[in-house]
Motif scaffolding. Sequence first.
Motif, short mmCIF file in Angstrom:
data_model
loop_
_atom_site.label_atom_id
_atom_site.label_comp_id
_atom_site.label_asym_id
_atom_site.label_seq_id
_atom_site.Cartn_x
_atom_site.Cartn_y
_atom_site.Cartn_z
N SER A 1 10.30 19.44 -35.83
CA SER A 1 8.99 18.80 -35.98
C SER A 1 8.36 19.07 -37.35
CB SER A 1 8.04 19.25 -34.86
OG SER A 1 7.88 20.65 -34.90
N ALA A 2 9.15 19.57 -38.27
CA ALA A 2 8.62 19.84 -39.62
C ALA A 2 8.40 18.54 -40.38
CB ALA A 2 9.59 20.73 -40.39
N PRO A 3 7.34 18.47 -41.16
CA PRO A 3 7.05 17.21 -41.87
C PRO A 3 7.91 16.96 -43.11
CG PRO A 3 5.37 18.84 -42.34
CD PRO A 3 6.28 19.45 -41.31
N VAL A 4 8.47 18.03 -43.70
CA VAL A 4 9.17 17.86 -44.97
C VAL A 4 10.49 18.64 -44.95
CG1 VAL A 4 9.05 18.26 -47.47
CG2 VAL A 4 6.97 17.66 -46.21
N LEU B 1 1.00 27.00 -46.55
CA LEU B 1 2.20 26.39 -45.97
C LEU B 1 3.27 27.45 -45.76
CD1 LEU B 1 2.26 23.27 -48.29
CD2 LEU B 1 1.71 23.28 -45.85
N THR C 1 12.64 23.60 -45.32
CA THR C 1 11.60 22.79 -44.72
C THR C 1 10.26 23.38 -45.14
OG1 THR C 1 10.75 21.87 -42.65
CG2 THR C 1 11.57 24.10 -42.55
N GLY D 1 6.05 23.19 -44.19
CA GLY D 1 5.04 22.72 -43.26
C GLY D 1 4.12 23.85 -42.85
N TYR D 2 3.39 23.62 -41.78
CA TYR D 2 2.52 24.65 -41.24
C TYR D 2 3.24 25.36 -40.12
CZ TYR D 2 -1.00 22.33 -44.00
OH TYR D 2 -1.68 21.81 -45.06
N GLY E 1 4.55 26.65 -36.81
CA GLY E 1 4.60 25.98 -35.52
C GLY E 1 4.30 26.92 -34.37
#
Length: 133
Positions: A15-18, A58, A88, A90-91, A93
């Motif tokens: 579910s990571a955005p990048v 991040l 990856t 992101g924030y 999780g």
Amino acid sequence: MFDALMPQNQEWVKSAPVLVIGLARKNSARNGAPNRFAMYDLGQAVGQLLVEATSLGLVVHQMGGFDPEKARKNLSVPDTHEIGSIMTIGYIGDPSTLSEQLKEREFGPRSRNPLSEFVFEGAFGGASELPTA
């Protein structure tokens, strides 16, 4: 890029955005000479990316568990470039969504190699006088 990751890393990043692939040019763009510092330069760039990402709140998760040839093929990376790593960004999780195996890894005790294994004096393997703790 996701398909080139090993299953355990796919779980980390599902579910990571990048997703980022780190590439190093094998030969100098200026004169075509072999770039023997390419991987070092890539490491420095990634290190700076980590510092900046952290300052922005991040999280960066670097992964070596991937199939470089699959990544090369899937992303059309030319032979002029070496694939260094995949990461990856992101924030943080929710760790409750991880498998039990990854929860253990995330929350389990961590250990470091003793300095005597990689800090040497005089020559490779030579005992160092540096403090060990």
